[in-house]
Design a protein around this motif. Structure first.
Motif: not given
Length: 182
Positions: A1-20
Motif C-alpha cells: 500500500m502506498s504512503e498516501a493510502m491508509r485504511v480508514v474504518i467506517g462506521w461500525e455501529g454502537r455496541y451495548f457499552e455505547d448506550f446510556t
C-alpha cells in the motif's frame, strides 16, 4: 500500500457499552413516501384496505387522500433507526405501545428520533446486552405520526461477527492510485 493510502474504518455501529439511558439520537435518513411505496407494501402484505389502494374510495373519507399503510410506517421508522441503534443487533425482542397519533399521506417526508429508556446485561447470554428505546417518527411539519418502544439484544464490544476475512488486500486500489497519478 502506498504512503498516501491508509485504511480508514467506517462506521461500525454502537455496541451495548455505547448506550446510556437518556441519550437521544436524531436518525440521519429521511424518506418521502410515494404512491408506489403505499401500493406495493399494501399488496405484498396482502392488506386489502381500500383506504390505501383506491384513491376514489379515499376521496370519500375524512382525509380525502389515501392513507399510508401504518405497518409500512412502522417498518420505515424502525429501519431509519437501525444505523444508530441496532446496526449490531443480535435479535429484536419486541415492539410495544405502538401508537399512531396522526395520519401519514403519500408525499409526506418521514424523519425519526429515539431515546434510550433502559440498558441491562443479558441474563442468559453474557456476550449480549438488552436495550429498550422509545422511537418517534415525525413528518415534514414536525408532527409526530408514530411512536413506540422497541427492545433488542445487541452485541457487547468485541463479540459481534467480523467480516474482515473476506476483504481483498489493498493492492488493486494502489494500482488505481498509480494510474491516476500518470
Amino acid at each position: 500500500m502506498s504512503e498516501a493510502m491508509r485504511v480508514v474504518i467506517g462506521w461500525e455501529g454502537r455496541y451495548f457499552e455505547d448506550f446510556t439511558v437518556g441519550d437521544i439520537y436524531y436518525h440521519p435518513m429521511a424518506r418521502t413516501l410515494t404512491t408506489t411505496d403505499n401500493q406495493w407494501f399494501t399488496l405484498v402484505t396482502q392488506n386489502t384496505s381500500k383506504t390505501h389502494l383506491d384513491a376514489e374510495f379515499a376521496k370519500q373519507t375524512e382525509y380525502k387522500l389515501p392513507l399510508m399503510n401504518s405497518t409500512f410506517v412502522l417498518a420505515l421508522v424502525t429501519g431509519q433507526s437501525t444505523i444508530d441503534l441496532s446496526f449490531n443487533v443480535y435479535a429484536n425482542l419486541g415492539w410495544d405501545e405502538v401508537r399512531l397519533p396522526a395520519p401519514v399521506f403519500e408525499g409526506d417526508t418521514i424523519y425519526s428520533r429515539s431515546t434510550v429508556l433502559s440498558v441491562r446485561p443479558s441474563g442468559s447470554k453474557p456476550t449480549l446486552g438488552i436495550v429498550k428505546v422509545g422511537t418517534e417518527g415525525y413528518n415534514q411539519h414536525g408532527v409526530v405520526v408514530i411512536r413506540y418502544q422497541r427492545t433488542f439484544m445487541v452485541y457487547r464490544q468485541g463479540f459481534g461477527p467480523h467480516l474482515e476475512g473476506n476483504r481483498p488486500d489493498e493492492s488493486s486500489l494502489a494500482e488505481m492510485h498509480l494510474a491516476n497519478d500518470r
